[in-house]
Design a protein around this motif. Structure first.
Motif, PDB file in Angstrom:
ATOM      1  N   UNK A  35       0.825  -1.207   0.000  1.00 48.48           N
ATOM      2  CA  UNK A  35       0.000   0.000   0.000  1.00 48.48           C
ATOM      3  C   UNK A  35       0.861   1.260   0.000  1.00 48.48           C
ATOM      4  N   UNK A  36       1.959   1.236   0.727  1.00 47.92           N
ATOM      5  CA  UNK A  36       2.865   2.395   0.749  1.00 47.92           C
ATOM      6  C   UNK A  36       3.492   2.616  -0.623  1.00 47.92           C
ATOM      7  N   UNK A  37       3.922   1.540  -1.272  1.00 49.81           N
ATOM      8  CA  UNK A  37       4.507   1.655  -2.608  1.00 49.81           C
ATOM      9  C   UNK A  37       3.449   2.134  -3.601  1.00 49.81           C
ATOM     10  N   UNK A  38       2.239   1.615  -3.486  1.00 48.63           N
ATOM     11  CA  UNK A  38       1.154   2.047  -4.372  1.00 48.63           C
ATOM     12  C   UNK A  38       0.888   3.541  -4.227  1.00 48.63           C
ATOM     13  N   UNK A  39       0.869   4.041  -3.002  1.00 47.65           N
ATOM     14  CA  UNK A  39       0.602   5.468  -2.776  1.00 47.65           C
ATOM     15  C   UNK A  39       1.688   6.346  -3.407  1.00 47.65           C
ATOM     16  N   UNK A  40       2.940   5.983  -3.244  1.00 46.55           N
ATOM     17  CA  UNK A  40       4.034   6.774  -3.822  1.00 46.55           C
ATOM     18  C   UNK A  40       4.051   6.657  -5.338  1.00 46.55           C
ATOM     19  N   UNK A  41       3.749   5.481  -5.848  1.00 44.33           N
ATOM     20  CA  UNK A  41       3.688   5.294  -7.299  1.00 44.33           C
ATOM     21  C   UNK A  41       2.580   6.154  -7.900  1.00 44.33           C
ATOM     22  N   UNK A  42       1.412   6.133  -7.291  1.00 43.86           N
ATOM     23  CA  UNK A  42       0.294   6.942  -7.785  1.00 43.86           C
ATOM     24  C   UNK A  42       0.620   8.429  -7.717  1.00 43.86           C
ATOM     25  N   UNK A  43       1.309   8.862  -6.664  1.00 47.91           N
ATOM     26  CA  UNK A  43       1.688  10.264  -6.531  1.00 47.91           C
ATOM     27  C   UNK A  43       2.612  10.666  -7.675  1.00 47.91           C
ATOM     28  N   UNK A  44       3.595   9.829  -7.972  1.00 41.17           N
ATOM     29  CA  UNK A  44       4.546  10.146  -9.043  1.00 41.17           C
ATOM     30  C   UNK A  44       3.882  10.103 -10.418  1.00 41.17           C
ATOM     31  N   UNK A  45       2.973   9.167 -10.631  1.00 41.41           N
ATOM     32  CA  UNK A  45       2.239   9.130 -11.894  1.00 41.41           C
ATOM     33  C   UNK A  45       1.423  10.411 -12.067  1.00 41.41           C
ATOM     34  N   UNK A  46       0.781  10.859 -11.005  1.00 38.15           N
ATOM     35  CA  UNK A  46      -0.013  12.088 -11.063  1.00 38.15           C
ATOM     36  C   UNK A  46       0.872  13.306 -11.304  1.00 38.15           C
ATOM     37  N   UNK A  47       1.999  13.349 -10.639  1.00 35.78           N
ATOM     38  CA  UNK A  47       2.907  14.497 -10.718  1.00 35.78           C
ATOM     39  C   UNK A  47       3.660  14.573 -12.044  1.00 35.78           C
ATOM     40  N   UNK A  48       4.063  13.438 -12.558  1.00 34.64           N
ATOM     41  CA  UNK A  48       4.989  13.431 -13.694  1.00 34.64           C
ATOM     42  C   UNK A  48       4.458  12.807 -14.980  1.00 34.64           C
ATOM     43  N   UNK A  49       3.262  12.176 -14.931  1.00 34.26           N
ATOM     44  CA  UNK A  49       2.777  11.459 -16.116  1.00 34.26           C
ATOM     45  C   UNK A  49       1.278  11.674 -16.325  1.00 34.26           C
TER      46      UNK A  49
END
Length: 70
Positions: A35-49
């Protein structure tokens, strides 16, 4: 997957897991970490992609220098 993180962060995360796993619905430590990895991954996708998922990456990532504990 094997990763190295500073001992202080690992211990802090383990304490948070133990204190809140029931309230947060974490089935296992692995579930908490996923869940922690998913949250950071989603944040980066939103921010950069523009919120889109990056294509899957099946190759090994290059190793880095060891993190200092602390």
């Amino acid at each position: 997957m094997t990763v190295s993180i500073p001992a202080a962060l690992r211990n802090r995360a383990r304490a948070a897991y133990r204190a809140t796993s029931y309230a947060e619905g974490d089935n296992t430590w692995s579930h908490f970490v996923a869940k922690a990895i998913e949250a950071e991954t989603a944040r980066r996708e939103a921010e950069h992609n523009d919120g889109a998922m990056y294509p899957s990456w099946g190759e090994n990532l290059p190793g880095g220098r060891r993190l200092k504990d602390g």
